[in-house]
Design a protein around this motif. Structure first.
Motif, PDB file in Angstrom:
ATOM      1  N   VAL A 165       0.848  -1.181   0.000  1.00 23.02           N
ATOM      2  CA  VAL A 165       0.000   0.000   0.000  1.00 23.02           C
ATOM      3  C   VAL A 165       0.891   1.241   0.000  1.00 23.02           C
ATOM      4  CG1 VAL A 165      -1.728   1.301   1.289  1.00 23.02           C
ATOM      5  CG2 VAL A 165      -1.878  -1.174   1.191  1.00 23.02           C
ATOM      6  N   TYR A 166       0.569   2.164  -0.870  1.00 25.15           N
ATOM      7  CA  TYR A 166       1.281   3.434  -0.955  1.00 25.15           C
ATOM      8  C   TYR A 166       0.342   4.548  -0.505  1.00 25.15           C
ATOM      9  CZ  TYR A 166       4.860   1.010  -3.590  1.00 25.15           C
ATOM     10  OH  TYR A 166       5.851   0.142  -3.963  1.00 25.15           O
ATOM     11  N   ARG A 167       0.908   5.657  -0.032  1.00 25.19           N
ATOM     12  CA  ARG A 167       0.134   6.806   0.450  1.00 25.19           C
ATOM     13  C   ARG A 167       0.400   8.011  -0.450  1.00 25.19           C
ATOM     14  NH1 ARG A 167      -3.306   4.634   4.248  1.00 25.19           N
ATOM     15  NH2 ARG A 167      -2.136   3.140   5.478  1.00 25.19           N
ATOM     16  N   TYR A 168      -0.672   8.538  -1.043  1.00 28.95           N
ATOM     17  CA  TYR A 168      -0.560   9.708  -1.913  1.00 28.95           C
ATOM     18  C   TYR A 168      -1.045  10.932  -1.154  1.00 28.95           C
ATOM     19  CZ  TYR A 168      -1.489  12.860  -5.799  1.00 28.95           C
ATOM     20  OH  TYR A 168      -1.508  13.935  -6.632  1.00 28.95           O
ATOM     21  N   PRO A 169      -0.385  12.049  -1.155  1.00 28.80           N
ATOM     22  CA  PRO A 169       0.796  12.410  -1.935  1.00 28.80           C
ATOM     23  C   PRO A 169       2.122  12.191  -1.218  1.00 28.80           C
ATOM     24  CG  PRO A 169      -0.123  14.396  -1.007  1.00 28.80           C
ATOM     25  CD  PRO A 169      -1.001  13.234  -0.548  1.00 28.80           C
ATOM     26  N   ALA A 170       2.113  11.588  -0.027  1.00 28.83           N
ATOM     27  CA  ALA A 170       3.368  11.376   0.698  1.00 28.83           C
ATOM     28  C   ALA A 170       4.344  10.530  -0.112  1.00 28.83           C
ATOM     29  CB  ALA A 170       3.093  10.724   2.051  1.00 28.83           C
ATOM     30  N   ASP A 171       3.867   9.445  -0.713  1.00 31.75           N
ATOM     31  CA  ASP A 171       4.703   8.638  -1.607  1.00 31.75           C
ATOM     32  C   ASP A 171       4.577   9.225  -3.006  1.00 31.75           C
ATOM     33  OD1 ASP A 171       5.483   6.766   0.382  1.00 31.75           O
ATOM     34  OD2 ASP A 171       3.590   5.693   0.126  1.00 31.75           O
ATOM     35  N   ARG A 172       5.697   9.448  -3.658  1.00 37.57           N
ATOM     36  CA  ARG A 172       5.683  10.102  -4.964  1.00 37.57           C
ATOM     37  C   ARG A 172       5.847   9.147  -6.136  1.00 37.57           C
ATOM     38  NH1 ARG A 172       7.278  15.923  -4.620  1.00 37.57           N
ATOM     39  NH2 ARG A 172       7.052  16.410  -2.423  1.00 37.57           N
ATOM     40  N   GLU A 173       6.545   8.029  -5.902  1.00 36.69           N
ATOM     41  CA  GLU A 173       6.813   7.084  -6.985  1.00 36.69           C
ATOM     42  C   GLU A 173       6.685   5.652  -6.502  1.00 36.69           C
ATOM     43  OE1 GLU A 173       9.986   9.379  -9.832  1.00 36.69           O
ATOM     44  OE2 GLU A 173      10.788   8.056  -8.300  1.00 36.69           O
ATOM     45  N   ILE A 174       6.400   4.781  -7.440  1.00 35.26           N
ATOM     46  CA  ILE A 174       6.454   3.348  -7.205  1.00 35.26           C
ATOM     47  C   ILE A 174       7.610   2.836  -8.045  1.00 35.26           C
ATOM     48  CG2 ILE A 174       5.289   1.136  -7.523  1.00 35.26           C
ATOM     49  CD1 ILE A 174       2.633   2.600  -7.056  1.00 35.26           C
ATOM     50  N   ALA A 175       8.584   2.231  -7.385  1.00 36.34           N
ATOM     51  CA  ALA A 175       9.754   1.690  -8.075  1.00 36.34           C
ATOM     52  C   ALA A 175       9.426   0.267  -8.528  1.00 36.34           C
ATOM     53  CB  ALA A 175      10.966   1.699  -7.154  1.00 36.34           C
ATOM     54  N   LEU A 176       9.435   0.053  -9.832  1.00 31.49           N
ATOM     55  CA  LEU A 176       9.166  -1.264 -10.395  1.00 31.49           C
ATOM     56  C   LEU A 176      10.496  -1.927 -10.723  1.00 31.49           C
ATOM     57  CD1 LEU A 176       6.407  -0.124 -12.889  1.00 31.49           C
ATOM     58  CD2 LEU A 176       6.071  -1.106 -10.608  1.00 31.49           C
ATOM     59  N   GLU A 177      10.625  -3.207 -10.371  1.00 30.39           N
ATOM     60  CA  GLU A 177      11.836  -3.953 -10.691  1.00 30.39           C
ATOM     61  C   GLU A 177      11.454  -5.370 -11.084  1.00 30.39           C
ATOM     62  OE1 GLU A 177      15.950  -5.629  -8.705  1.00 30.39           O
ATOM     63  OE2 GLU A 177      14.958  -3.925  -7.781  1.00 30.39           O
ATOM     64  N   GLU A 213       5.774 -13.107 -18.505  1.00 33.13           N
ATOM     65  CA  GLU A 213       5.254 -11.887 -17.889  1.00 33.13           C
ATOM     66  C   GLU A 213       4.744 -12.148 -16.486  1.00 33.13           C
ATOM     67  OE1 GLU A 213       0.908 -10.907 -19.277  1.00 33.13           O
ATOM     68  OE2 GLU A 213       2.157 -11.324 -21.037  1.00 33.13           O
ATOM     69  N   SER A 214       4.655 -11.063 -15.744  1.00 32.35           N
ATOM     70  CA  SER A 214       4.145 -11.109 -14.380  1.00 32.35           C
ATOM     71  C   SER A 214       3.363  -9.828 -14.125  1.00 32.35           C
ATOM     72  CB  SER A 214       5.296 -11.231 -13.389  1.00 32.35           C
ATOM     73  OG  SER A 214       4.803 -11.348 -12.078  1.00 32.35           O
ATOM     74  N   THR A 215       2.303  -9.944 -13.319  1.00 32.12           N
ATOM     75  CA  THR A 215       1.442  -8.803 -13.010  1.00 32.12           C
ATOM     76  C   THR A 215       1.443  -8.551 -11.507  1.00 32.12           C
ATOM     77  OG1 THR A 215       0.038  -9.306 -14.902  1.00 32.12           O
ATOM     78  CG2 THR A 215      -0.915  -7.909 -13.209  1.00 32.12           C
ATOM     79  N   LEU A 216       1.408  -7.284 -11.134  1.00 29.84           N
ATOM     80  CA  LEU A 216       1.383  -6.858  -9.742  1.00 29.84           C
ATOM     81  C   LEU A 216       0.318  -5.780  -9.588  1.00 29.84           C
ATOM     82  CD1 LEU A 216       2.701  -6.642  -6.862  1.00 29.84           C
ATOM     83  CD2 LEU A 216       4.139  -4.859  -7.859  1.00 29.84           C
ATOM     84  N   THR A 217      -0.528  -5.911  -8.582  1.00 24.01           N
ATOM     85  CA  THR A 217      -1.537  -4.898  -8.283  1.00 24.01           C
ATOM     86  C   THR A 217      -1.219  -4.281  -6.931  1.00 24.01           C
ATOM     87  OG1 THR A 217      -3.200  -6.109  -9.546  1.00 24.01           O
ATOM     88  CG2 THR A 217      -4.007  -4.475  -7.984  1.00 24.01           C
ATOM     89  N   VAL A 218      -1.229  -2.952  -6.874  1.00 19.35           N
ATOM     90  CA  VAL A 218      -0.986  -2.227  -5.614  1.00 19.35           C
ATOM     91  C   VAL A 218      -2.104  -1.225  -5.396  1.00 19.35           C
ATOM     92  CG1 VAL A 218       1.519  -2.495  -5.710  1.00 19.35           C
ATOM     93  CG2 VAL A 218       0.467  -0.473  -6.674  1.00 19.35           C
ATOM     94  N   GLU A 219      -2.300  -0.871  -4.146  1.00 16.44           N
ATOM     95  CA  GLU A 219      -3.319   0.122  -3.807  1.00 16.44           C
ATOM     96  C   GLU A 219      -2.642   1.391  -3.340  1.00 16.44           C
ATOM     97  OE1 GLU A 219      -7.431   0.562  -1.228  1.00 16.44           O
ATOM     98  OE2 GLU A 219      -6.137  -1.163  -0.902  1.00 16.44           O
ATOM     99  N   VAL A 220      -3.075   2.506  -3.882  1.00 15.59           N
ATOM    100  CA  VAL A 220      -2.585   3.814  -3.473  1.00 15.59           C
ATOM    101  C   VAL A 220      -3.721   4.503  -2.727  1.00 15.59           C
ATOM    102  CG1 VAL A 220      -1.688   6.040  -4.232  1.00 15.59           C
ATOM    103  CG2 VAL A 220      -1.044   3.965  -5.474  1.00 15.59           C
ATOM    104  N   LEU A 221      -3.480   4.803  -1.452  1.00 17.04           N
ATOM    105  CA  LEU A 221      -4.467   5.487  -0.611  1.00 17.04           C
ATOM    106  C   LEU A 221      -4.065   6.934  -0.422  1.00 17.04           C
ATOM    107  CD1 LEU A 221      -4.881   2.811   2.209  1.00 17.04           C
ATOM    108  CD2 LEU A 221      -6.349   3.153   0.226  1.00 17.04           C
ATOM    109  N   ARG A 222      -5.021   7.780  -0.082  1.00 17.31           N
ATOM    110  CA  ARG A 222      -4.689   9.157   0.301  1.00 17.31           C
ATOM    111  C   ARG A 222      -3.995   9.111   1.653  1.00 17.31           C
ATOM    112  NH1 ARG A 222      -6.158  12.925  -2.914  1.00 17.31           N
ATOM    113  NH2 ARG A 222      -8.018  12.731  -4.177  1.00 17.31           N
ATOM    114  N   SER A 223      -3.021   9.966   1.856  1.00 20.08           N
ATOM    115  CA  SER A 223      -2.364  10.056   3.157  1.00 20.08           C
ATOM    116  C   SER A 223      -3.425  10.296   4.226  1.00 20.08           C
ATOM    117  CB  SER A 223      -1.344  11.189   3.175  1.00 20.08           C
ATOM    118  OG  SER A 223      -0.276  10.906   2.320  1.00 20.08           O
ATOM    119  N   GLY A 224      -3.314   9.584   5.328  1.00 15.44           N
ATOM    120  CA  GLY A 224      -4.272   9.732   6.412  1.00 15.44           C
ATOM    121  C   GLY A 224      -5.392   8.694   6.386  1.00 15.44           C
ATOM    122  N   GLU A 225      -5.520   7.914   5.322  1.00 17.52           N
ATOM    123  CA  GLU A 225      -6.569   6.880   5.254  1.00 17.52           C
ATOM    124  C   GLU A 225      -6.091   5.614   5.935  1.00 17.52           C
ATOM    125  OE1 GLU A 225      -7.965   6.132   1.289  1.00 17.52           O
ATOM    126  OE2 GLU A 225      -8.750   8.149   1.096  1.00 17.52           O
TER     127      GLU A 225
END
Length: 81
Positions: free
Chosen positions: A1-13, A69-81
């Motif tokens: 889980v990422y927090r927007y706008p606190a997290d700015r990027e998702i690093a894919l590798e 191929e491989s697939t990844l799903t992530v959730e980006v929440l608003r900061s504070g959620e």
């Protein structure tokens, strides 16, 4: 889980290996090509543009044209959620 706008990027590798050689790895976001990388480590940064569920896919091409191929799903929440 990422927090927007606190997290700015998702690093894919992509941790891709092959018995001959990897030609490139293509990275997709919600079905759209983001870019590709021809050099190990195979990475790409995606700039978070808002909250929501994001789907990423990496497609690996080897030197003779085989793919995996491989697939990844992530959730980006608003900061504070």
């Amino acid at each position: 889980v990422y927090r927007y706008p606190a997290d700015r990027e998702i690093a894919l590798e992509a941790q891709a290996t092959d018995n001959i050689a990897i030609a490139r790895v293509e990275f997709y976001h919600n079905g759209q090509l983001l870019g590709s990388d021809e050099n190990w480590p195979y990475t790409l940064d995606w700039r978070i543009d808002g909250p929501g569920v994001q789907t990423f896919r990496a497609v690996v091409f080897d030197a003779v044209g085989n793919t995996a191929e491989s697939t990844l799903t992530v959730e980006v929440l608003r900061s504070g959620e």
